[in-house]
Design a protein around this motif. Structure first.
Motif, PDB file in Angstrom:
ATOM      1  N   THR A   9       0.830  -1.200   0.000  1.00  0.00           N
ATOM      2  CA  THR A   9       0.000   0.000   0.000  1.00  0.00           C
ATOM      3  C   THR A   9       0.869   1.256   0.000  1.00  0.00           C
ATOM      4  O   THR A   9       2.093   1.194   0.116  1.00  0.00           O
ATOM      5  CB  THR A   9      -0.922   0.047   1.231  1.00  0.00           C
ATOM      6  N   LEU A  11       0.330   3.395   2.388  1.00  0.00           N
ATOM      7  CA  LEU A  11       0.320   3.788   3.796  1.00  0.00           C
ATOM      8  C   LEU A  11       1.700   3.600   4.411  1.00  0.00           C
ATOM      9  O   LEU A  11       2.314   2.538   4.280  1.00  0.00           O
ATOM     10  CB  LEU A  11      -0.689   2.955   4.582  1.00  0.00           C
ATOM     11  N   VAL A  72      -3.148   6.322  11.236  1.00  0.00           N
ATOM     12  CA  VAL A  72      -3.620   5.117  10.563  1.00  0.00           C
ATOM     13  C   VAL A  72      -4.332   4.285  11.624  1.00  0.00           C
ATOM     14  O   VAL A  72      -3.732   3.880  12.619  1.00  0.00           O
ATOM     15  CB  VAL A  72      -2.448   4.323   9.957  1.00  0.00           C
ATOM     16  N   TYR A 112     -14.087   5.723   7.565  1.00  0.00           N
ATOM     17  CA  TYR A 112     -13.385   4.580   6.979  1.00  0.00           C
ATOM     18  C   TYR A 112     -12.337   4.065   7.964  1.00  0.00           C
ATOM     19  O   TYR A 112     -11.875   4.783   8.850  1.00  0.00           O
ATOM     20  CB  TYR A 112     -12.702   4.965   5.661  1.00  0.00           C
ATOM     21  N   ASP A 114      -8.584   2.361   8.073  1.00  0.00           N
ATOM     22  CA  ASP A 114      -7.412   2.214   7.216  1.00  0.00           C
ATOM     23  C   ASP A 114      -7.019   0.757   7.011  1.00  0.00           C
ATOM     24  O   ASP A 114      -6.672   0.349   5.898  1.00  0.00           O
ATOM     25  CB  ASP A 114      -6.217   2.968   7.817  1.00  0.00           C
ATOM     26  N   TYR A 115      -7.073  -0.018   8.100  1.00  0.00           N
ATOM     27  CA  TYR A 115      -6.573  -1.388   8.029  1.00  0.00           C
ATOM     28  C   TYR A 115      -7.451  -2.278   8.914  1.00  0.00           C
ATOM     29  O   TYR A 115      -7.460  -2.156  10.124  1.00  0.00           O
ATOM     30  CB  TYR A 115      -5.112  -1.418   8.496  1.00  0.00           C
ATOM     31  N   ILE A 138     -13.875  -2.718   0.722  1.00  0.00           N
ATOM     32  CA  ILE A 138     -12.951  -1.782   0.066  1.00  0.00           C
ATOM     33  C   ILE A 138     -13.678  -1.030  -1.042  1.00  0.00           C
ATOM     34  O   ILE A 138     -13.566   0.200  -1.161  1.00  0.00           O
ATOM     35  CB  ILE A 138     -11.721  -2.535  -0.496  1.00  0.00           C
ATOM     36  N   GLY A 141     -15.737   1.682   0.169  1.00  0.00           N
ATOM     37  CA  GLY A 141     -15.034   2.790   0.799  1.00  0.00           C
ATOM     38  C   GLY A 141     -15.056   2.760   2.316  1.00  0.00           C
ATOM     39  O   GLY A 141     -14.654   3.730   2.958  1.00  0.00           O
ATOM     40  N   ILE A 143     -13.409   0.447   4.232  1.00  0.00           N
ATOM     41  CA  ILE A 143     -12.050   0.143   4.667  1.00  0.00           C
ATOM     42  C   ILE A 143     -11.114   0.404   3.491  1.00  0.00           C
ATOM     43  O   ILE A 143     -11.541   0.394   2.326  1.00  0.00           O
ATOM     44  CB  ILE A 143     -11.895  -1.314   5.154  1.00  0.00           C
ATOM     45  N   ARG A 144      -9.848   0.655   3.805  1.00  0.00           N
ATOM     46  CA  ARG A 144      -8.873   0.893   2.739  1.00  0.00           C
ATOM     47  C   ARG A 144      -8.106  -0.379   2.391  1.00  0.00           C
ATOM     48  O   ARG A 144      -7.841  -0.660   1.233  1.00  0.00           O
ATOM     49  CB  ARG A 144      -7.900   1.999   3.160  1.00  0.00           C
ATOM     50  N   HIS A 145      -7.726  -1.142   3.427  1.00  0.00           N
ATOM     51  CA  HIS A 145      -6.944  -2.364   3.233  1.00  0.00           C
ATOM     52  C   HIS A 145      -7.321  -3.359   4.324  1.00  0.00           C
ATOM     53  O   HIS A 145      -7.934  -2.991   5.326  1.00  0.00           O
ATOM     54  CB  HIS A 145      -5.441  -2.071   3.299  1.00  0.00           C
ATOM     55  N   TYR A 146      -6.925  -4.626   4.127  1.00  0.00           N
ATOM     56  CA  TYR A 146      -7.228  -5.612   5.149  1.00  0.00           C
ATOM     57  C   TYR A 146      -6.085  -6.599   5.334  1.00  0.00           C
ATOM     58  O   TYR A 146      -5.185  -6.724   4.493  1.00  0.00           O
ATOM     59  CB  TYR A 146      -8.535  -6.346   4.855  1.00  0.00           C
TER      60      TYR A 146
END
Length: 302
Positions: A9, A11, A72, A112, A114-115, A138, A141, A143-146
């Motif tokens: 990512t 991030l 984050v 949201y 982030d992770y 995702i 929108g 969550i951004r990443h998992y």
């Protein structure tokens, strides 16, 4: 405070993060500790919907209000409290995750996450459904990443090979080196390790003698803990400590992006930060640590 990428990512997360589970429910003290962490350069805050029945997420949300763009936020899902709040069940289903993420967003007071991490996992899970749900979140929108929080080899391999996880949270320290088995795999797939338990329940701090137990620690007996810690202390000079050795050894591996280090208050937080900024380990010390400590593999869940 240096930062490293979370997986593939964009991030960048601080090498020392705040594991929020230890903060407790005294709101003012917890918020003060979180603010002190931000002021020290920490931007990674790791919580879970399980902690204190969601109260932990609420405190993190209040503390980060007005500072959302500086941090984050990582939280977790999958453990579901019953109506009496005296036990929880494992539920990685789509229906529950879709419900739980909205509750976490509300408690965290954010639009949201982030992770977002799956808080465990078994080989019997309907993993395709779980992965589909995370990917759906995702797209929505929310969550951004998992990623996942797991030490089970069969679960880890499944998600590495069939999903877009960006990280794996694992208990990892000088006295618990089993995660190192997976580092080549993670590096190949650009997946980060988020390390928890870096100081081995206090055994790798100045208070280690008080933390010794006749139960030992992981694969070490009490006597083996004692002997190994004395050998580790023998590697240090006057500007280093067992605490700094503990944090810096874990960070010496490029697969590791951040240490989610717990702190009950600002005093403990500052102890961790001071250890992080102490005189670095050299390559010879790192090699000696590997010789002194045990390197084993997970025997179960393979």
């Amino acid at each position: 405070m240096k930062k490293r990428k979370l997986g593939s990512t964009l991030l960048e997360i601080s090498e020392i993060g705040l594991g929020c589970m230890s903060l407790g429910t005294e709101e003012n003290e917890a918020i003060s500790t979180i603010h002190a962490a931000i002021d020290a350069g920490i931007n990674y805050f790791d919580t879970a919907d399980l902690y204190d029945f969601g109260k932990n997420e609420e405190i993190v949300g209040k503390a980060l209000k007005g500072r959302r763009d500086q941090v984050v936020i990582a939280t977790k899902v999958g453990n579901r409290w019953n109506n009496s709040n005296d036990k929880w069940d494992w539920d990685p289903s789509r229906a529950y995750i879709k419900e739980a993420v909205k509750d976490s967003l509300r408690r965290l007071n954010t639009d949201y996450i982030d992770y977002y991490q799956l808080h465990g996992g078994t080989i019997e899970d309907q993993y395709e459904e779980t992965i589909f749900t995370f990917d759906e979140l995702i797209k929505e929108g929310l969550i951004r990443h998992y990623g996942i929080s797991s030490i089970r080899p069969n679960v880890i391999n499944r998600f590495v090979n069939h999903s877009s996880i960006q990280g794996v949270m694992m208990q990892y320290n000088v006295l618990e080196r089993r995660p190192e088995e997976f580092f080549p795999l993670f590096e190949k797939h650009t997946i980060s390790v988020i390390a928890r338990g870096s100081v081995a329940k206090g055994l790798l701090t100045s208070k280690w003698e008080k933390k010794l137990s006749n139960k030992g620690y992981m694969s070490y007996s009490e006597q083996e803990c004692n002997d190994t810690i004395h050998k580790l202390l023998g590697l240090l000079d006057e500007k280093q400590s067992l605490h700094s050795l503990a944090l810096q050894y874990v960070l010496s591996h490029k697969a590791v992006s951040s240490l989610a280090v717990g702190a009950r208050n600002k005093e403990q937080l500052l102890d961790n930060i001071n250890a992080y900024f102490a005189k670095p380990l050299n390559s010879q010390q790192i090699a000696q640590i590997k010789e002194i400590s045990l390197l084993t593999k997970y025997e179960e869940h393979r």
